[in-house]
Design a protein around this motif. Structure first.
Motif, mmCIF file in Angstrom:
data_model
loop_
_atom_site.group_PDB
_atom_site.id
_atom_site.type_symbol
_atom_site.label_atom_id
_atom_site.label_comp_id
_atom_site.label_asym_id
_atom_site.label_seq_id
_atom_site.Cartn_x
_atom_site.Cartn_y
_atom_site.Cartn_z
ATOM 1 N N LYS A 213 -7.795 -6.530 -1.184
ATOM 2 C CA LYS A 213 -8.983 -5.751 -1.551
ATOM 3 C C LYS A 213 -9.102 -4.471 -0.732
ATOM 4 O O LYS A 213 -9.432 -3.414 -1.251
ATOM 5 N N ASN A 214 -8.857 -4.563 0.568
ATOM 6 C CA ASN A 214 -9.039 -3.386 1.424
ATOM 7 C C ASN A 214 -7.906 -3.303 2.434
ATOM 8 O O ASN A 214 -7.914 -4.003 3.440
ATOM 9 N N ILE A 215 -6.930 -2.468 2.147
ATOM 10 C CA ILE A 215 -5.766 -2.353 3.020
ATOM 11 C C ILE A 215 -6.004 -1.355 4.150
ATOM 12 O O ILE A 215 -5.223 -1.265 5.099
ATOM 13 N N GLY A 216 -7.112 -0.597 4.087
ATOM 14 C CA GLY A 216 -7.397 0.390 5.122
ATOM 15 C C GLY A 216 -6.791 1.736 4.789
ATOM 16 O O GLY A 216 -6.167 1.938 3.746
ATOM 17 N N GLU A 217 -6.954 2.675 5.689
ATOM 18 C CA GLU A 217 -6.508 4.054 5.448
ATOM 19 C C GLU A 217 -5.224 4.409 6.180
ATOM 20 O O GLU A 217 -4.689 5.499 6.011
ATOM 21 N N HIS A 218 -4.729 3.488 7.003
ATOM 22 C CA HIS A 218 -3.528 3.763 7.794
ATOM 23 C C HIS A 218 -2.283 3.176 7.112
ATOM 24 O O HIS A 218 -2.392 2.235 6.319
ATOM 25 N N PRO A 219 -1.084 3.700 7.436
ATOM 26 C CA PRO A 219 0.140 3.055 6.957
ATOM 27 C C PRO A 219 0.156 1.590 7.391
ATOM 28 O O PRO A 219 -0.314 1.257 8.479
ATOM 29 N N PHE A 220 0.684 0.718 6.546
ATOM 30 C CA PHE A 220 0.693 -0.698 6.878
ATOM 31 C C PHE A 220 2.099 -1.278 6.712
ATOM 32 O O PHE A 220 2.891 -0.809 5.892
ATOM 33 N N PHE A 221 2.383 -2.277 7.534
ATOM 34 C CA PHE A 221 3.668 -2.969 7.478
ATOM 35 C C PHE A 221 3.627 -4.059 6.419
ATOM 36 O O PHE A 221 2.609 -4.724 6.226
ATOM 37 N N VAL A 222 4.749 -4.261 5.760
ATOM 38 C CA VAL A 222 4.975 -5.434 4.917
ATOM 39 C C VAL A 222 6.270 -6.065 5.404
ATOM 40 O O VAL A 222 7.290 -5.380 5.540
ATOM 41 N N ASP A 232 11.121 -2.706 17.714
ATOM 42 C CA ASP A 232 9.923 -2.066 18.252
ATOM 43 C C ASP A 232 9.162 -1.476 17.060
ATOM 44 O O ASP A 232 9.500 -0.412 16.544
ATOM 45 N N PHE A 233 8.133 -2.193 16.604
ATOM 46 C CA PHE A 233 7.405 -1.771 15.413
ATOM 47 C C PHE A 233 6.703 -0.432 15.621
ATOM 48 O O PHE A 233 6.556 0.355 14.679
ATOM 49 N N SER A 234 6.261 -0.156 16.836
ATOM 50 C CA SER A 234 5.574 1.109 17.090
ATOM 51 C C SER A 234 6.514 2.291 16.892
ATOM 52 O O SER A 234 6.093 3.360 16.436
ATOM 53 N N LYS A 235 7.794 2.103 17.204
ATOM 54 C CA LYS A 235 8.758 3.191 17.008
ATOM 55 C C LYS A 235 9.030 3.400 15.519
ATOM 56 O O LYS A 235 9.211 4.543 15.068
ATOM 57 N N MET A 236 9.060 2.311 14.763
ATOM 58 C CA MET A 236 9.239 2.458 13.322
ATOM 59 C C MET A 236 8.045 3.179 12.712
ATOM 60 O O MET A 236 8.200 4.037 11.837
ATOM 61 N N LEU A 237 6.847 2.862 13.195
ATOM 62 C CA LEU A 237 5.638 3.535 12.719
ATOM 63 C C LEU A 237 5.680 5.027 13.074
ATOM 64 O O LEU A 237 5.356 5.883 12.244
ATOM 65 N N GLU A 238 6.080 5.334 14.283
ATOM 66 C CA GLU A 238 6.179 6.733 14.717
ATOM 67 C C GLU A 238 7.178 7.493 13.852
ATOM 68 O O GLU A 238 6.939 8.633 13.443
ATOM 69 N N LEU A 290 7.220 -0.059 5.632
ATOM 70 C CA LEU A 290 5.981 0.642 5.966
ATOM 71 C C LEU A 290 5.530 1.414 4.739
ATOM 72 O O LEU A 290 6.318 2.170 4.149
ATOM 73 N N LEU A 291 4.282 1.217 4.351
ATOM 74 C CA LEU A 291 3.760 1.851 3.158
ATOM 75 C C LEU A 291 2.472 2.603 3.466
ATOM 76 O O LEU A 291 1.663 2.126 4.262
ATOM 77 N N ASN A 292 2.310 3.744 2.842
ATOM 78 C CA ASN A 292 1.012 4.406 2.853
ATOM 79 C C ASN A 292 0.130 3.785 1.772
ATOM 80 O O ASN A 292 0.631 3.404 0.705
#
Length: 349
Positions: A213-222, A232-238, A290-292
């Protein structure tokens, strides 16, 4: 990058010039030394200068003879845990990070690694599979609840995210979902915030996203709920954000040796070449994405839809940016008994 330029010098700098730079930018205790073509030579620290002065060098001598040309360095994609281990092993406070082109792109301070960041990004774990290939183990347990060592696979995954500052979790569940829900509840006892999406039928690795219902406004991991990795998930996000990507796929290098001689022929059946047992190299999906939020509307409602379907649809749209992130850290997909046994063996080691 601006700081990096300010702490990069050449080997013709004098000791006095070098001393004036130490500690003036972010308190860093080392300087990068490049040649005139901007190729990395080594580093220099205050102890290097101290030893040089004690050996008879003067303040107006250049630093060429006291450069450390074999410093401890790491790759830009190395995990936080690896960097901390490296620092502890060698008793150092900063580590230069090098990219695959041999360029120093960052100096990481160990004190900064010890500060835990907190991310608002959501983590979606696909934990509803039947685990057919792991029968009879999955006759009584959903695959993500099989234990590797003393903990369920899913708990190890979630603890990995928590260690890196990710707390918002959505578990997409189906097969024997009550076991997962009873174990993790709302996540508070694990220091997490866990929500559940229940699939009434199999939805695929992307289809279940349409139920959120609400995934938020930030990129999210699947991420698939049967993968153990030290990424290191933070590096993948960066990386995802730096690439201005709408969707990023984690990939692995896969190597396969053909057990036969491969014969290439022309149109008439004549032999062009013979290659004995060639090695073939492929990039394969690592089951981490990672998806927007902007791509969610591309997923059809109440329909089986896998991640390859989503990527193919995005590629057809031609208005979204896609990227890949190479996973070089420990990674194992626990889909069969062989991988399950290996994961347990790895965790014992």
């Amino acid at each position: 990058m601006q700081v990096l330029k300010k702490i990069t010098i050449t080997q013709d700098f004098s000791i006095l010039e070098t001393l004036k730079i130490f500690g003036t930018y972010d308190g860093l205790r080392l300087l990068i030394v490049n040649d005139l073509n901007n190729n990395f030579i080594g580093i220099i620290t205050e102890p290097d200068i101290r030893r040089g002065l004690l050996s008879g060098l003067k303040l107006d001598d250049n630093i060429s003879s006291i450069i450390n040309k074999n410093p401890i360095i790491a790759n830009i994609k190395d995990s936080k845990e690896y960097l901390l281990s490296l620092a502890s092993q060698h008793n150092i406070h900063e580590i230069p990070l090098m990219d695959n082109n041999g360029k120093i792109t960052q100096i990481i301070s160990i004190s900064s690694l010890l500060k835990t960041k907190h991310y608002q990004n959501n983590i979606v774990i696909m934990a509803g599979g039947l685990g057919t290939r792991l029968k009879p183990l999955t006759d009584t347990l959903p695959k993500p609840m099989l234990k590797v060592g003393s903990k369920p696979i899913l708990q190890i995954i979630l603890e990995r995210f928590k260690q890196q500052g990710f707390r918002n979790i959505t578990l997409c569940v189906n097969y024997k979902s009550h076991i997962i829900e009873e174990y993790f509840e709302d996540g508070s006892k694990f220091g997490l915030n866990i929500n559940y999406v229940k699939e009434e039928k199999r939805m695929g690795t992307a289809g279940a996203l349409s139920l959120i219902k609400n995934i938020g406004e930030h990129p999210f991991f699947v991420m698939n709920g049967d993968i153990l990795t030290e990424i290191d998930f933070s590096k993948m996000l960066e990386y995802h954000q730096d690439q201005k990507s709408d969707i990023t796929m984690g990939i692995r290098e896969f190597h396969y040796q053909v057990p036969y001689g491969v014969v290439q022929t022309d149109k008439k059946g004549g032999i062009v070449s013979i290659t004995e047992k060639p090695n073939l190299n492929f990039n394969v999906s690592a089951g981490i994405y990672l998806l927007n939020p902007s791509v969610i509307h591309l997923i059809p409602q109440d329909t089986f839809f896998d991640m390859p379907n989503l990527f193919n649809k995005i590629l057809c749209e031609k208005r979204y940016n896609t990227s890949t992130y190479l996973v070089t850290d420990y990674w194992i997909d626990i889909g069969r008994h062989e991988e399950y046994n290996k994961a347990n063996s790895d965790i014992e080691e």
